[in-house]
Write a protein that holds these residues in place. Structure first.
Motif, PDB file in Angstrom:
ATOM      1  N   ALA A 298       1.245 -25.716 -34.990  1.00 40.10           N
ATOM      2  CA  ALA A 298       1.751 -26.999 -34.597  1.00 40.10           C
ATOM      3  C   ALA A 298       3.102 -26.811 -33.842  1.00 40.10           C
ATOM      4  CB  ALA A 298       2.164 -28.018 -35.740  1.00 40.10           C
ATOM      5  N   GLN A 299       3.848 -25.888 -33.713  1.00 41.55           N
ATOM      6  CA  GLN A 299       4.658 -25.797 -32.808  1.00 41.55           C
ATOM      7  C   GLN A 299       4.685 -26.165 -31.494  1.00 41.55           C
ATOM      8  OE1 GLN A 299       8.093 -25.454 -34.094  1.00 41.55           O
ATOM      9  NE2 GLN A 299       7.091 -25.636 -36.529  1.00 41.55           N
ATOM     10  N   GLU A 300       3.527 -25.434 -30.805  1.00 43.09           N
ATOM     11  CA  GLU A 300       3.505 -25.617 -29.473  1.00 43.09           C
ATOM     12  C   GLU A 300       3.260 -27.227 -28.906  1.00 43.09           C
ATOM     13  OE1 GLU A 300       0.923 -22.220 -28.075  1.00 43.09           O
ATOM     14  OE2 GLU A 300       0.120 -23.774 -26.767  1.00 43.09           O
ATOM     15  N   GLY A 301       2.974 -27.937 -30.074  1.00 42.69           N
ATOM     16  CA  GLY A 301       2.757 -29.523 -29.892  1.00 42.69           C
ATOM     17  C   GLY A 301       4.372 -30.217 -29.891  1.00 42.69           C
ATOM     18  N   HIS A 302       5.439 -29.435 -30.534  1.00 43.79           N
ATOM     19  CA  HIS A 302       6.771 -29.724 -30.413  1.00 43.79           C
ATOM     20  C   HIS A 302       7.557 -29.173 -29.435  1.00 43.79           C
ATOM     21  CE1 HIS A 302       5.408 -31.722 -34.339  1.00 43.79           C
ATOM     22  NE2 HIS A 302       5.114 -30.690 -34.685  1.00 43.79           N
ATOM     23  N   ALA A 303       6.895 -28.084 -28.739  1.00 44.32           N
ATOM     24  CA  ALA A 303       7.816 -27.532 -27.675  1.00 44.32           C
ATOM     25  C   ALA A 303       8.237 -28.608 -26.593  1.00 44.32           C
ATOM     26  CB  ALA A 303       7.083 -26.453 -26.915  1.00 44.32           C
ATOM     27  N   ASP A 304       9.372 -28.505 -25.982  1.00 47.65           N
ATOM     28  CA  ASP A 304       9.706 -29.349 -24.897  1.00 47.65           C
ATOM     29  C   ASP A 304      10.596 -28.561 -23.925  1.00 47.65           C
ATOM     30  OD1 ASP A 304      12.471 -29.186 -25.936  1.00 47.65           O
ATOM     31  OD2 ASP A 304      12.190 -31.127 -27.008  1.00 47.65           O
ATOM     32  N   GLU A 305      10.917 -29.037 -22.919  1.00 50.05           N
ATOM     33  CA  GLU A 305      11.973 -28.097 -21.996  1.00 50.05           C
ATOM     34  C   GLU A 305      12.893 -27.338 -22.398  1.00 50.05           C
ATOM     35  OE1 GLU A 305      12.699 -30.674 -18.578  1.00 50.05           O
ATOM     36  OE2 GLU A 305      10.310 -31.057 -18.058  1.00 50.05           O
ATOM     37  N   GLY A 306      13.601 -28.321 -23.402  1.00 52.12           N
ATOM     38  CA  GLY A 306      14.822 -27.656 -23.998  1.00 52.12           C
ATOM     39  C   GLY A 306      14.579 -26.445 -25.069  1.00 52.12           C
ATOM     40  N   ASN A 307      13.234 -26.437 -25.306  1.00 46.60           N
ATOM     41  CA  ASN A 307      12.910 -25.508 -26.666  1.00 46.60           C
ATOM     42  C   ASN A 307      11.534 -25.152 -26.512  1.00 46.60           C
ATOM     43  OD1 ASN A 307      12.823 -24.013 -28.901  1.00 46.60           O
ATOM     44  ND2 ASN A 307      13.939 -25.074 -30.168  1.00 46.60           N
ATOM     45  N   ASP A 308      11.260 -24.006 -26.238  1.00 47.19           N
ATOM     46  CA  ASP A 308       9.766 -23.477 -26.018  1.00 47.19           C
ATOM     47  C   ASP A 308       9.309 -23.150 -27.467  1.00 47.19           C
ATOM     48  OD1 ASP A 308      10.852 -20.998 -26.523  1.00 47.19           O
ATOM     49  OD2 ASP A 308      10.204 -20.270 -24.441  1.00 47.19           O
ATOM     50  N   ARG A 309      10.055 -23.073 -28.469  1.00 50.68           N
ATOM     51  CA  ARG A 309       9.694 -22.856 -29.993  1.00 50.68           C
ATOM     52  C   ARG A 309       9.037 -21.370 -29.923  1.00 50.68           C
ATOM     53  NH1 ARG A 309       9.768 -27.285 -33.840  1.00 50.68           N
ATOM     54  NH2 ARG A 309      10.828 -28.950 -32.554  1.00 50.68           N
ATOM     55  N   MET A 310       9.403 -20.600 -29.130  1.00 48.85           N
ATOM     56  CA  MET A 310       8.718 -19.095 -29.234  1.00 48.85           C
ATOM     57  C   MET A 310       9.301 -18.437 -30.171  1.00 48.85           C
ATOM     58  SD  MET A 310       6.090 -18.838 -27.358  1.00 48.85           S
ATOM     59  CE  MET A 310       5.643 -17.563 -27.144  1.00 48.85           C
ATOM     60  N   ALA A 311      10.678 -18.601 -30.183  1.00 49.92           N
ATOM     61  CA  ALA A 311      11.545 -17.998 -30.948  1.00 49.92           C
ATOM     62  C   ALA A 311      11.340 -18.431 -32.674  1.00 49.92           C
ATOM     63  CB  ALA A 311      13.186 -17.985 -30.844  1.00 49.92           C
ATOM     64  N   TYR A 312      11.050 -19.756 -32.701  1.00 50.56           N
ATOM     65  CA  TYR A 312      10.795 -20.321 -33.966  1.00 50.56           C
ATOM     66  C   TYR A 312       9.425 -19.971 -34.624  1.00 50.56           C
ATOM     67  CZ  TYR A 312      11.262 -23.716 -37.893  1.00 50.56           C
ATOM     68  OH  TYR A 312      11.247 -24.099 -39.099  1.00 50.56           O
ATOM     69  N   LYS A 313       8.485 -19.948 -33.500  1.00 45.93           N
ATOM     70  CA  LYS A 313       7.195 -19.245 -34.142  1.00 45.93           C
ATOM     71  C   LYS A 313       7.394 -17.986 -34.621  1.00 45.93           C
ATOM     72  CE  LYS A 313       3.516 -20.166 -31.711  1.00 45.93           C
ATOM     73  NZ  LYS A 313       2.381 -20.301 -30.521  1.00 45.93           N
ATOM     74  N   GLU A 314       8.344 -17.150 -34.105  1.00 45.03           N
ATOM     75  CA  GLU A 314       8.365 -15.778 -34.617  1.00 45.03           C
ATOM     76  C   GLU A 314       9.109 -15.712 -35.812  1.00 45.03           C
ATOM     77  OE1 GLU A 314       7.470 -12.702 -33.723  1.00 45.03           O
ATOM     78  OE2 GLU A 314       6.135 -13.885 -32.627  1.00 45.03           O
ATOM     79  N   TRP A 315      10.094 -16.778 -36.102  1.00 48.49           N
ATOM     80  CA  TRP A 315      10.578 -16.984 -37.388  1.00 48.49           C
ATOM     81  C   TRP A 315       9.840 -17.430 -38.606  1.00 48.49           C
ATOM     82  CZ3 TRP A 315      11.242 -21.301 -40.825  1.00 48.49           C
ATOM     83  CH2 TRP A 315      11.993 -20.968 -42.061  1.00 48.49           C
ATOM     84  N   ILE A 316       8.743 -18.193 -38.269  1.00 50.37           N
ATOM     85  CA  ILE A 316       7.905 -18.648 -39.244  1.00 50.37           C
ATOM     86  C   ILE A 316       6.953 -17.695 -39.716  1.00 50.37           C
ATOM     87  CG2 ILE A 316       5.806 -20.083 -39.528  1.00 50.37           C
ATOM     88  CD1 ILE A 316       6.905 -22.168 -37.650  1.00 50.37           C
ATOM     89  N   LEU A 317       6.550 -16.529 -38.468  1.00 52.15           N
ATOM     90  CA  LEU A 317       5.917 -15.570 -38.852  1.00 52.15           C
ATOM     91  C   LEU A 317       6.510 -14.537 -39.835  1.00 52.15           C
ATOM     92  CD1 LEU A 317       3.713 -14.657 -35.600  1.00 52.15           C
ATOM     93  CD2 LEU A 317       2.990 -15.846 -37.629  1.00 52.15           C
TER      94      LEU A 317
END
Lengths: 417, 417
Positions: free
Chosen positions: A279-298
């Motif tokens: 779901a993270q990609e759906g919550h990404a915006d210009e300020g936060n691409d959520r890539m780091a957060y996705k890694e944290w989830i993994l």
């Protein structure tokens, strides 16, 4: 004033109820007229009141005899409150750090009074949507799962104690039946309550209903769910059944508790983390691409299993000469043999975890109850894309689960999508 | 005269008891003074009286709170009579042709009054030792197992009904625990009650206790036995729990009944047939080399499974749109998919059958309770040779069971020894 028969409470009658109930009123301090009461039951099933007094607080949870989010057309016994209270007490004894204390239970009223998880506690799912990292989450959740599952299994218990407990929780059959329907049945057939991001996932939902291999695998898991009394499982351990702050993790809502396969709990939790990942990609915006957060989830997924493995086998080792009747020390009497049986046990448990986790993912995409992780993505096209990736991974995990030897292979497979 | 508390009956007090119990005395006709009473409990556990009157007869079975063949040093709850009566009634309803009728049950006295299986009914095991062929045996036993197992499983039952029944039979925990000990534990460790044909099998018994692979497999089976509530199993379905004539087959003694894996019953029966096969050489003499009879036993094993398969899947097909909740017709909606899930289910069941069957064989050779098939071979050397072959086959079946696709492969493997 004692209530001799069930009645649903509102804020007014709740106050009367509290005044008449010392185990509750004593929590609030003297001036019991000075109460703040707030209904916060944003769950699917029950009414939940936060009650705050001069010198204390608690939560009141009352079950009604239907599913709140659907209405009286889908009845569900209010006796579930009894099993929830029972599981909270049992799990709470085994893991007090991560289970809220029960102050009061009233079977007639299907009502539980328990610790109010004060701010900044929030539902874990909401934290994951907001992109918050919880540094102790894996430590805490692995602790909760290792303790509650180990100590209620035959690795720790005698057959006598185990069968007595199994019999008691057989009473929660209606809730089990509900899970059988919404997790193991509805997504694989046409059902009035099923929905999905239409029209984008129409073909995907149909593909689930047409997939013979998937149906073969789901039958095996359903049979395990219905027939294997391995441990007292929470029964609904998704990320909305966990409340968190940065240093506290509390597992709530075990109304689906019963003696079932351990992998059903671990899978529910890990499966919902994987949903959050997609779901993270759906919550990404210009300020936060959520890539780091996705890694944290993994990382969290990997750590959860790794720590669970460590803690669970440590408990096993610690109690190997104890009362548990599954592996007698006179039989499993050599270190290499103990290692062999533990590895086999844990590998089977990983496979169960992946299977049940996948089943829980699938049902959240094409079944009746969806998750806010996806639902809060407003753009249908974007949401459908996220959901499709999650669905594909879930199908793969369900079918290929026996080929995974450890969690790092699973995480790599998720990352590859 | 009602007995308000338990007391063991002797022939004299049994007469008083019968006179005071209309459901029994009415069976015997008017002249209730003219009774023949004979104690025939040659089983391991209970007292059994045959009562014959002027115009009728019955059997009285009374459980004591220890194991008769060992004595008061091995206690065993007499509440088992309750579960035996319950299982006799339940299985009797499902398969009246092969389960003796219960006339009377007294929980306080742990006493069952039931149909007397009149001569020429004998214990199947004795018939097998005598080398008697029973032309209808496979037909009858497959019928009994298919009906009792299918109708008490989730293939036929709702979750609600199933869990209620599971809970009730959890009460028979002590008997389950006994099985766990004597079947799944004692043979794999040093235990005071273990014995074998010594010194000939000393190394073989030791090898069982030293075999890591065997111990890994037996752990998996024990877990299935303790945790899988698949159907109401008889729980002790060896060839001494079956009484036969050339045209009647009656299954008795289900005091170990509980909700367990179906393969435990089928395996117990088939495993004991295999034991009988390997004992034949010990019963051969100049007049009869038993070769033809050995072939009959192998045919019986093959027919039992083949007919069971046919009858069980026929019941499944017949009730596929019924109340059973395991495989909903809206999901398993195509003939090829139904075929696929049935084949998977039956193959898994074959593997369970072989595993449990092998476990039951092993425990009869190196555990506490042996079988007359071997015990009646007077020559130690000859007996040890027979037992060793049976033990080797059992170990192979336990370890290799997953490689068998059908029963003919199993029969070939047995014949090859």
């Amino acid at each position: 004033m004692a209530f001799t028969e069930f009645r649903p409470l509102d804020e007014k009658s709740l106050i009367e109820y509290i005044k008449a109930t010392p185990s509750l009123s004593s929590k609030l301090g003297d001036k019991s007229d000075d109460l703040t009461i707030k209904e916060v039951g944003d769950g699917n099933l029950n009414f939940v009141y936060i009650v705050i007094g001069a010198s204390g607080s608690f939560v009141i949870k009352q079950a009604l005899s239907y599913i709140r989010c659907i209405g009286e057309s889908w009845p569900l016994t209010k006796e579930r409150a009894y099993f929830e209270a029972l599981a909270l007490k049992e799990h709470g004894q085994l893991c007090p750090d991560h289970v809220p204390e029960v102050y009061h239970f009233d079977r007639t009223m299907s009502l539980i009074g328990m610790r109010y998880l004060e701010p900044p506690h929030i539902i874990l799912r909401k934290g994951l949507i907001a992109g918050v990292e919880y540094p102790l989450l894996s430590e805490h959740m692995s602790e909760y799962m290792a303790k509650t599952l180990f100590y209620t299994s035959l690795l720790y218990r005698t057959t006598t104690v185990h069968k007595r407990a199994v019999a008691e929780f057989c009473g929660n059959a209606e809730l089990c039946r509900h899970t059988e329907q919404v997790v193991f049945s509805d997504p694989y057939k046409v059902s009035q309550y099923n929905h999905w991001t239409s029209p984008y996932l129409d073909r995907d939902a149909e593909a689930v209903r047409e997939d013979n291999t998937l149906k073969l695998e789901i039958a095996e898991l359903k049979s395990k769910f219905s027939e294997r009394t391995q441990a007292l499982v929470h029964g609904d351990l998704h990320t909305s059944s966990v409340m968190v702050t940065l240093d506290s993790t509390q597992v709530i809502d075990p109304e689906f508790a019963f003696y079932g396969p351990m992998g059903f709990d671990i899978g529910a939790y890990v499966g919902n983390l994987i949903l959050s990942f997609f779901a993270q990609e759906g919550h990404a915006d210009e300020g936060n691409d959520r890539m780091a957060y996705k890694e944290w989830i993994l990382r969290t997924i990997e750590e959860t299993w790794t720590l669970f493995y460590k803690k669970f086998t440590a408990l096993w080792h610690q109690h190997k000469d104890g009362s548990g009747e599954a592996y007698l020390p006179e039989i499993y009497n050599k270190p290499e043999l103990q290692k062999l049986v533990q590895e086999k046990y844990m590998e089977d448990l990983l496979h169960d975890t992946l299977g049940f986790g996948a089943a829980k993912m699938i049902r959240r995409i094409v079944g009746v109850a969806h998750v806010e992780d996806f639902e809060s993505i407003k753009d249908d096209v974007k949401r459908a894309a996220c959901e499709r990736r999650a669905l594909e991974v879930a199908k793969m995990l369900l079918k290929e689960r026996r080929n995974f030897r450890d969690i790092s292979g699973v995480v790599s497979a998720i990352r590859r999508v």
